[in-house]
Enzyme design. Structure first.
Site, PDB file in Angstrom:
ATOM      1  N   LYS A  44      -9.388  -3.103  -6.282  1.00 17.10           N
ATOM      2  CA  LYS A  44      -9.317  -2.163  -5.405  1.00 17.10           C
ATOM      3  C   LYS A  44     -10.597  -1.295  -4.579  1.00 17.10           C
ATOM      4  CE  LYS A  44      -4.260  -0.639  -5.618  1.00 17.10           C
ATOM      5  NZ  LYS A  44      -3.595   0.516  -5.628  1.00 17.10           N
ATOM      6  N   LYS A  51      -1.309 -12.361  -5.242  1.00 15.33           N
ATOM      7  CA  LYS A  51       0.015 -12.013  -5.401  1.00 15.33           C
ATOM      8  C   LYS A  51       0.520 -11.365  -4.027  1.00 15.33           C
ATOM      9  CE  LYS A  51      -0.740  -7.396  -7.074  1.00 15.33           C
ATOM     10  NZ  LYS A  51       0.012  -6.091  -6.987  1.00 15.33           N
ATOM     11  N   LYS A  77       1.441  -5.185  -0.741  1.00 17.13           N
ATOM     12  CA  LYS A  77       1.648  -4.324   0.617  1.00 17.13           C
ATOM     13  C   LYS A  77       0.444  -4.480   1.365  1.00 17.13           C
ATOM     14  CE  LYS A  77       4.486  -1.378  -2.440  1.00 17.13           C
ATOM     15  NZ  LYS A  77       4.315  -0.489  -3.403  1.00 17.13           N
TER      16      LYS A  77
HETATM   17  P1  TYM Z   1       3.427  -0.965  -7.230  1.00 15.34           P
HETATM   18  O1  TYM Z   1       3.775   0.061  -6.568  1.00 15.34           O
HETATM   19  O2  TYM Z   1       2.198  -1.720  -6.834  1.00 15.34           O
HETATM   20  O3  TYM Z   1       4.706  -2.074  -7.390  1.00 15.34           O
HETATM   21  C1  TYM Z   1       5.723  -1.681  -7.818  1.00 15.34           C
HETATM   22  C2  TYM Z   1       6.527  -2.597  -8.947  1.00 15.34           C
HETATM   23  O4  TYM Z   1       6.576  -3.857  -8.225  1.00 15.34           O
HETATM   24  C3  TYM Z   1       5.975  -4.773  -9.050  1.00 15.34           C
HETATM   25  N1  TYM Z   1       5.171  -5.983  -8.114  1.00 15.34           N
HETATM   26  C4  TYM Z   1       5.659  -7.431  -8.206  1.00 15.34           C
HETATM   27  N2  TYM Z   1       6.386  -8.004  -8.908  1.00 15.34           N
HETATM   28  C5  TYM Z   1       6.363  -9.339  -8.672  1.00 15.34           C
HETATM   29  N3  TYM Z   1       5.631 -10.018  -7.768  1.00 15.34           N
HETATM   30  C6  TYM Z   1       4.717  -9.178  -6.819  1.00 15.34           C
HETATM   31  N4  TYM Z   1       4.078  -9.908  -6.065  1.00 15.34           N
HETATM   32  C7  TYM Z   1       4.636  -7.824  -7.106  1.00 15.34           C
HETATM   33  N5  TYM Z   1       4.059  -6.800  -6.417  1.00 15.34           N
HETATM   34  C8  TYM Z   1       4.500  -5.663  -7.149  1.00 15.34           C
HETATM   35  C9  TYM Z   1       4.814  -4.255 -10.100  1.00 15.34           C
HETATM   36  O5  TYM Z   1       4.348  -5.078 -10.966  1.00 15.34           O
HETATM   37  C10 TYM Z   1       5.597  -2.949 -10.140  1.00 15.34           C
HETATM   38  O6  TYM Z   1       6.308  -3.186 -11.419  1.00 15.34           O
HETATM   39  N6  TYM Z   1       0.634   1.061 -11.008  1.00 15.34           N
HETATM   40  C11 TYM Z   1       2.112   0.875 -10.415  1.00 15.34           C
HETATM   41  C12 TYM Z   1       2.926   2.004 -10.178  1.00 15.34           C
HETATM   42  C13 TYM Z   1       3.106   2.833 -11.565  1.00 15.34           C
HETATM   43  C14 TYM Z   1       3.763   2.621 -12.575  1.00 15.34           C
HETATM   44  C15 TYM Z   1       3.784   3.824 -13.441  1.00 15.34           C
HETATM   45  C16 TYM Z   1       4.360   1.496 -13.199  1.00 15.34           C
HETATM   46  C17 TYM Z   1       2.382   4.254 -11.597  1.00 15.34           C
HETATM   47  N7  TYM Z   1       2.843   4.590 -12.798  1.00 15.34           N
HETATM   48  C18 TYM Z   1       4.208   3.702 -14.870  1.00 15.34           C
HETATM   49  C19 TYM Z   1       5.162   1.545 -14.338  1.00 15.34           C
HETATM   50  C20 TYM Z   1       5.007   2.741 -15.073  1.00 15.34           C
HETATM   51  C21 TYM Z   1       2.014   0.096  -9.094  1.00 15.34           C
HETATM   52  O7  TYM Z   1       1.072   0.266  -8.414  1.00 15.34           O
HETATM   53  O8  TYM Z   1       3.262  -0.499  -8.894  1.00 15.34           O
END
Ligand code: TYM
Length: 324
Positions: A110, A191, A194
């Site tokens: 990032k 992957k 967004k």
């Molecule tokens: P975020 O918002 O990017 O994504 C939310 C969830 O979706 C999953 N994900 C995917 N799984 C499979 N294939 C993909 N291409 C894909 N893109 C996204 C992510 O693995 C996630 O589970 N850092 C985290 C948010 C967060 C969080 C937490 C997660 C903040 N605090 C505490 C777990 C526990 C994030 O940016 O997810």
């Protein structure tokens, strides 16, 4: 039943990777002691528009309820409405080290090519650790990209406990059998995300025709066999997508599609994906037309979250030597 916490950023439009990597399991396995957090504090680590952030926070809540999160069971809440997240993150900042944060691949990705990077972006994983540890979560259902952050959370918790006495619960990340890392349909070595643009991402809000078109145009590999293999990343990704939406094993799918042309295979994948997303999209539209109920559920979720978070903070404050 394990205690669970997981989270999602209210940035960009939700896509099928979010749904299959994480949300579908949140909904299927939900219990009263499961907490799900819309992480708006994390969302401001990158440049953002305040009005858009507010809208997206509510919209992602609509998507999560549409996926099946039930406010009468699990608690869905907005991170900034539970102040303890920021408070615990500060304490954990004094436990985490610069070295371990420098190793985080998400930060490297990032921050790459940016002239100015916020301290918040660097500190992002510590706030994520606070999210998880406040609820004594034993399991964190996420996609594969979050593994490193959950491992860091364990390390921080362990260090806190050995410094101040047993206080925090060590969590572990859980992943789905299929769909843990859905790749972009155009850039198959990245992957689905967004931030990559929408040509290769199946958005939950796409129309059925858009979804079909994106899948039919998905990059495939040379050859004609529908088979998962390291030299066939495009087909492997579509098989993984199909396995995740149907529950079938890759082996069964390879048998089923043996001798099928790529075009026919893709058409079946598109139909299966649309079949799964259709009810979610319809429900989202219903929820989005009555936001009052959504706000009410989020407020109740935050009340439940605050209760648990406050209990953990009382223990943490006492352990580190703050006046009580
Ligand atoms: P975020 O918002 O990017 O994504 C939310 C969830 O979706 C999953 N994900 C995917 N799984 C499979 N294939 C993909 N291409 C894909 N893109 C996204 C992510 O693995 C996630 O589970 N850092 C985290 C948010 C967060 C969080 C937490 C997660 C903040 N605090 C505490 C777990 C526990 C994030 O940016 O997810």
């Amino acid at each position: 039943m394990a205690r669970v916490l997981s989270g999602v950023q209210p940035t960009g439009d939700p896509h099928i990777g979010n749904y299959l990597g994480a949300w579908i399991r949140w909904a299927r396995e939900q219990q009263p002691e499961h907490f799900f957090c819309i992480v708006d504090l994390h969302a401001i680590t990158m440049p953002h528009d305040p009005e858009q952030l507010r809208d997206r926070t509510v919209d992602v809540a609509c998507w999560l309820y549409a996926c099946g999160l039930d406010p009468a069971l699990s608690a869905l809440f907005v991170q900034s409405q539970v102040r303890e997240h920021a408070e615990l993150a500060w304490v954990l900042n004094c436990v985490a080290t610069m070295g371990e944060l420098h190793r985080m691949t998400q930060f490297k990705e990032k921050s790459q090519g940016r002239e100015s990077v916020s301290v918040g972006l660097f500190d992002y994983p510590v706030l994520q650790a606070a999210d998880i540890l406040l609820y004594h979560a034993e399991e964190v259902p996420v996609g594969a990209d979050q593994q490193q952050h959950v491992e860091l959370t364990r390390d921080i918790a362990q260090r806190f406990n050995s410094r101040y006495g047993e206080t925090l619960t060590l969590p572990k990340a859980t992943f789905p059998t299929a769909g843990a890392r859905i790749m972009d349909l155009q850039l198959v070595d990245k992957k689905m995300s967004k931030s990559l643009g929408t040509a290769g991402a199946i958005l939950l809000g796409d129309t059925e025709a858009q979804t079909r078109k994106k899948i039919m145009r998905a990059v495939t590999d040379s050859g004609s066999e529908v088979r998962a293999a390291p030299d066939k990343p495009g087909i492997t990704n579509l098989l993984d997508l199909m396995a995740a939406v149907t529950g079938a094993s890759t082996q069964d799918l390879e048998d089923h599609f043996s001798g099928t042309r790529y075009g026919d295979f893709k058409a079946e994948v598109a139909e299966a994906v649309n079949g799964v997303v259709r009810p979610v999209r319809d429900r989202h539209a219903e929820l989005a037309s009555d936001l009052g109920a959504v706000h009410e559920s989020l407020a109740k979720g935050a009340d439940r979250a605050r209760e648990v978070a406050a209990g953990t903070m009382t223990a943490v404050r006492e352990r580190v030597g703050f006046l009580t």
